[in-house]
Design an enzyme around this catalytic site. Structure first.
Site, mmCIF file in Angstrom:
data_model
loop_
_atom_site.group_PDB
_atom_site.id
_atom_site.type_symbol
_atom_site.label_atom_id
_atom_site.label_comp_id
_atom_site.label_asym_id
_atom_site.label_seq_id
_atom_site.Cartn_x
_atom_site.Cartn_y
_atom_site.Cartn_z
ATOM 1 N N CYS A 144 0.825 -1.216 0.000
ATOM 2 C CA CYS A 144 0.000 0.000 0.000
ATOM 3 C C CYS A 144 0.859 1.266 0.000
ATOM 4 O O CYS A 144 0.627 2.190 -0.790
ATOM 5 C CB CYS A 144 -0.924 -0.017 1.207
ATOM 6 S SG CYS A 144 -0.109 -0.479 2.750
ATOM 7 N N HIS A 224 -2.362 5.406 6.478
ATOM 8 C CA HIS A 224 -0.987 5.882 6.636
ATOM 9 C C HIS A 224 -0.955 7.362 6.237
ATOM 10 O O HIS A 224 -1.778 7.812 5.437
ATOM 11 C CB HIS A 224 -0.040 5.158 5.680
ATOM 12 C CG HIS A 224 -0.045 3.665 5.774
ATOM 13 N ND1 HIS A 224 0.293 2.984 6.923
ATOM 14 C CD2 HIS A 224 -0.310 2.704 4.844
ATOM 15 C CE1 HIS A 224 0.236 1.675 6.683
ATOM 16 N NE2 HIS A 224 -0.139 1.483 5.449
#
Ligand code: NAD
Length: 347
Positions: A144, A224
């Site tokens: 990711c 994130h």
């Protein structure tokens, strides 16, 4: 019609696997021929509710599944035999143990970022190297964070040339459903040493990019956050960068007018927009953070760890099958089937 559809098996129906299965199911040129589970848990019930044929890694557990009301079609090997391509979404390092099976059956397979680059010898990102994946037997879709980095670095590199990238990743501690992971009350340097693995991982897709990354893990499950600084070969124009983001099918712009300053508000926005599972498949770049001065570009971007790689898996399948040679068309088809337009088009 159904016979010309790409038959996709999802080995490992967890956080990533269940999303890939749903994304495959809505594509016009693909169908889910099976998903695999190790235990009869809530996700297995969702697979049944979605109508995905259920296969299991260990057939000795078949009666446990059937006692729970879950019918089992067969073993993982049976599922792989019936597929044109297998999306391996088992936990990191488990995927590598499945490679001999895919080799034995002569099947195409793609792995996730938890596996090493060497498992496939080719690491994929739709926007960066789609054409090099055409016809391959094995592909690894990068993680990711690496997906989020590659998309934006490649776009800036095409326009201005990248001299060097510095990126700091503030990573979520666990996915929302993962109750056993932390940290609960700490900022963990992961790793303490520099660089983190993300820089070298970006170079598996974009080998010519000079990049240094640092990473830490914090007590959140949402997304994130990346703080990115790019040194460019040509002077950068802020308005042009905003246009590049707006016109990219997987780069999202979080406009200042939204007043969003956090991953929490961003996920809330995605939920309110009615995104499935409140998934954000695109990079979420904060407009107000975009700073351009001479040959320097800085910005913050949030990355939804559970979602951004899902659309990449769909494009990787098309490339590997050779059914679509043009990444622009594949990306458009993937996005359209999911009813997905980047977040700046939603506000
Ligand atoms: P997960 O633990 O949520 O799901 C993995 C699934 O595989 C589970 O359902 C588990 O029961 C099943 N499984 C375990 N062993 C198996 C076996 N031998 N055969 C078949 N199924 C088995 O994991 P995840 O988060 O979906 O991660 C999968 C991969 O995707 C990893 O490589 C990971 O690094 C990568 N990835 C994860 C994220 C994320 O944020 N969760 C993001 C990008 C990439």
């Amino acid at each position: 019609m159904l016979d010309c559809m790409i038959k996709v098996a999802i080995n490992g129906y967890g956080t990533i696997g269940k999303r890939v299965a749903d994304a495959v199911a809505v594509q016009k040129d693909m169908k889910v021929i099976g998903v695999s589970k190790t235990r009869p848990n809530a996700e297995a019930f969702v697979a049944k509710q979605r109508g995905y044929p259920l296969y299991i890694a260990d057939l000795s557990k078949k009666s446990a599944f059937e006692k729970a009301g879950l019918s089992v079609v067969g073993s993982v090997e049976d599922m792989c035999k019936a597929a044109d391509v297998i999306v391996d979404a088992t936990p990191g390092d488990v995927g590598a143990t499945n490679k001999p099976l895919y080799e034995k059956l002569g099947k195409k397979a793609l792995w996730q970022g938890g596996e090493e680059h060497e498992i496939a010898g080719f690491s994929f990102n739709s926007s960066c190297n789609y054409k090099s994946a055409i016809g391959r037997q094995f592909v690894r879709v990068v993680s990711c964070n690496t997906t989020g980095l590659c998309r934006v670095i490649h776009e800036i590199d095409k326009e201005y040339g990248v001299s060097h990238v510095h990126a700091v990743m503030v990573r979520r501690g666990s996915d929302p459903g993962e109750i056993k992971k932390g940290p609960i009350d700490a900022v963990v340097l992961d790793p303490v040493g520099v660089p983190s693995h993300h820089g070298p991982d970006v170079q598996t897709v974009l080998p010519h990019i000079s990049i240094t990354t640092m990473a830490m893990i914090v007590p959140t499950t949402m997304m994130h956050m990346h703080a990115i600084q790019i040194s460019t070969k040509k002077p950068v124009n802020r308005d042009r960068v905003i246009d590049l983001i707006k016109n990219h099918p997987r780069l999202g712009l979080i406009k200042k007018t939204l007043g969003i300053k956090s991953t929490a508000e961003l996920k809330e926005f995605a939920m309110d927009l009615g995104r499935q599972r409140s998934d954000l498949w695109e990079n979420c770049i904060f407009e107000e953070s975009i700073y351009a001065n001479k040959n320097e570009l800085c910005f913050f971007q949030a990355i939804h760890q559970e979602a951004d790689v899902v659309v990449e898996n769909i494009d990787a399948i098309r490339a590997m099958m050779g059914s679509e040679k043009d990444e622009v068309k594949s990306i458009a088809a993937t996005n359209a089937a999911l009813g997905f337009t980047t977040i700046q088009n939603n506000h």
